[in-house]
Structures are given as C-alpha cells and as structure tokens.
Design a protein around this motif. Structure first.
Motif, PDB file in Angstrom:
ATOM      1  N   VAL A  79       0.838  -1.201   0.000  1.00  0.00           N
ATOM      2  CA  VAL A  79       0.000   0.000   0.000  1.00  0.00           C
ATOM      3  C   VAL A  79       0.873   1.251   0.000  1.00  0.00           C
ATOM      4  O   VAL A  79       0.623   2.207  -0.746  1.00  0.00           O
ATOM      5  N   HIS A  80       1.906   1.254   0.830  1.00  0.00           N
ATOM      6  CA  HIS A  80       2.807   2.406   0.888  1.00  0.00           C
ATOM      7  C   HIS A  80       3.487   2.638  -0.465  1.00  0.00           C
ATOM      8  O   HIS A  80       3.611   3.783  -0.921  1.00  0.00           O
ATOM      9  N   ALA A 116       4.009   5.792  -5.389  1.00  0.00           N
ATOM     10  CA  ALA A 116       4.078   5.837  -6.852  1.00  0.00           C
ATOM     11  C   ALA A 116       3.071   6.824  -7.418  1.00  0.00           C
ATOM     12  O   ALA A 116       3.341   7.502  -8.411  1.00  0.00           O
ATOM     13  N   HIS A 117       1.909   6.935  -6.790  1.00  0.00           N
ATOM     14  CA  HIS A 117       0.890   7.866  -7.269  1.00  0.00           C
ATOM     15  C   HIS A 117       1.269   9.318  -7.002  1.00  0.00           C
ATOM     16  O   HIS A 117       0.729  10.231  -7.630  1.00  0.00           O
ATOM     17  N   LEU A 168      -8.986   1.615  -3.472  1.00  0.00           N
ATOM     18  CA  LEU A 168      -8.774   2.407  -2.265  1.00  0.00           C
ATOM     19  C   LEU A 168      -7.609   3.381  -2.416  1.00  0.00           C
ATOM     20  O   LEU A 168      -7.679   4.525  -1.939  1.00  0.00           O
ATOM     21  N   VAL A 169      -6.550   2.948  -3.074  1.00  0.00           N
ATOM     22  CA  VAL A 169      -5.405   3.844  -3.283  1.00  0.00           C
ATOM     23  C   VAL A 169      -5.796   4.982  -4.211  1.00  0.00           C
ATOM     24  O   VAL A 169      -5.458   6.149  -3.960  1.00  0.00           O
ATOM     25  N   HIS A 170      -6.533   4.682  -5.281  1.00  0.00           N
ATOM     26  CA  HIS A 170      -6.980   5.741  -6.187  1.00  0.00           C
ATOM     27  C   HIS A 170      -7.874   6.732  -5.448  1.00  0.00           C
ATOM     28  O   HIS A 170      -7.764   7.950  -5.636  1.00  0.00           O
ATOM     29  N   ALA A 171      -8.770   6.232  -4.592  1.00  0.00           N
ATOM     30  CA  ALA A 171      -9.639   7.124  -3.827  1.00  0.00           C
ATOM     31  C   ALA A 171      -8.825   7.993  -2.868  1.00  0.00           C
ATOM     32  O   ALA A 171      -9.111   9.179  -2.689  1.00  0.00           O
ATOM     33  N   GLU A 195      -3.829   5.619   5.049  1.00  0.00           N
ATOM     34  CA  GLU A 195      -2.984   4.485   4.671  1.00  0.00           C
ATOM     35  C   GLU A 195      -3.199   3.318   5.625  1.00  0.00           C
ATOM     36  O   GLU A 195      -3.336   2.163   5.199  1.00  0.00           O
ATOM     37  N   ARG A 196      -3.252   3.603   6.922  1.00  0.00           N
ATOM     38  CA  ARG A 196      -3.475   2.544   7.917  1.00  0.00           C
ATOM     39  C   ARG A 196      -4.835   1.880   7.713  1.00  0.00           C
ATOM     40  O   ARG A 196      -4.956   0.651   7.800  1.00  0.00           O
TER      41      ARG A 196
END
Length: 213
Positions: A101-102, A107-108, A172-175, A190-191
């Motif tokens: 996830v990190h 990267a984003h 979730l990362v995109h959101a 992130e958590r």
C-alpha cells in the motif's frame, strides 16, 4: 465501453524507446496543463521535440496516447508490487500489505495531477489487467505471498482472494489520491486501507467457524 485504441507498433531499439518515452512525457504534461480538449498530436510533437510524423509512427491518434499512459501507469504499479514481494527478510502478512500500500501511494505521488486526469476523465481507456506477462508475474507473486501466510487467511480460494485484493487496493489507493477529504491525515488513510485489506483476507469460513466455537 469504447474500443481500446492501441499503438501502431512497439519500439524495439533503445533510441526508439527513448523517443516514445519523450512523447508520453509530453502527453502527460499537456494533459495536466490543458486537459483532453487542449491536447492534440501537434502539441505533443512540439513539446516532445519530435516531428508529428514520429508521433503518428507509433500512435495513430491521441486516444492511443491515453491508452499508453494507462499502460505505463499499470506497469509502474505492478513493478512496485514486485519490488516489495522480492525484498529479502521475513515479513508478517500485515507488513507485506502495508509495504505494498505504501509503495502504491508513493508511486501515485510522482505524477498526482496526471493520475487524477487519467482516472477521472478517461477510466474507459484503462486496459484489462493480467493480460501481459508482467501483470501475470505480479499476480503469481502476490498469490505465493498469500500461500506463505495460509494459516492466517480465512478466504477459501486464494486465487480469487488475490484478484479481489488487487482490485480493493487499486480502488482504495486511487480514492486516497484523488478524493480523500483534507480533514483525514494521509497516515490514517494508509493505515485504514491496510486494515481493510487485512480484514478481508482474515475473514471467511475458517475464521467464522472459529468464532462460532
């Protein structure tokens, strides 16, 4: 769903690959600055410092440039997964999830405005996942990681769980990058993403049975 536009050909030589990367970088900058309406192949060629013919040699229209940017983004995300899973040293299930996830969030942040434009305005250009060797390799790496932690996972079908895990993480990362309210701290978001992924993996018939006992 619109037909997926594709490049005319794939660059083979280092010089051609470098030129295509220049073209894609120019496309990305113009999209960030002007949006889709303000982008055309002439502007891309001028920004990249190449002829319009060189652009058309690889990309028949501007939609194929958008597709190429999506493909590049997908390759970067799978490379981030590979880097995490190829790392040395033992990790718990949660540590693996947290590292992935990190890595995706980091990267984003490299081209955040470009990612926002691509995901909000052109989601229909996103190419199907797991169509190439690199995508399949990342899928298999993640599947093997889950197999290594089988005793901690309640989902009965690890192949399906791997697919769901990737889709959950992607969404979730995109959101988090595009729509997160300012009142939420990035570290807390992130958590919570890691909590959601771990909660999904640990849930399932095996754990449900354990709770009933």
């Amino acid at each position: 769903m619109r037909p997926l536009p594709t490049p005319r050909k794939v660059p083979r030589q280092a010089r051609s690959q470098h030129m295509v990367e220049q073209i894609l970088q120019a496309t990305a900058r113009i999209l960030e600055e002007r949006g889709y309406a303000g982008m055309n192949t002439n502007a891309v060629a001028a920004r990249a410092g190449v002829s319009v013919g060189s652009v058309y040699q690889y990309f028949p229209n501007k939609d194929s440039l958008i597709t190429a940017l999506h493909e590049r983004h997908g390759a970067q995300m799978y490379a981030a997964i590979d880097a995490v899973l190829a790392g040395t040293g033992p990790r718990t299930l949660r540590e693996h999830l947290a590292a992935m996830v990190h890595a995706w969030l980091a990267a984003h942040q490299v081209e955040p405005e470009l990612h926002k434009v691509l995901e909000k305005e052109f989601p229909f250009f996103d190419t199907p996942t797991q169509d190439g060797p690199a995508d399949d390799n990342s899928f298999q790496r993640l599947l093997h990681m889950l197999e290594a932690h089988r005793d901690q996972i309640g989902q009965p079908d690890l192949d399906l769980a791997t697919w769901v895990l990737l889709r959950m993480m992607e969404s979730l990362v995109h959101a988090a990058v595009m729509d997160a309210p300012a009142r939420f701290a990035p570290a807390d978001i992130e958590r919570c993403i890691v909590d959601a992924l771990e909660g999904y993996l640990r849930a399932g018939p095996a754990h449900a049975g354990a709770r009933e006992k």
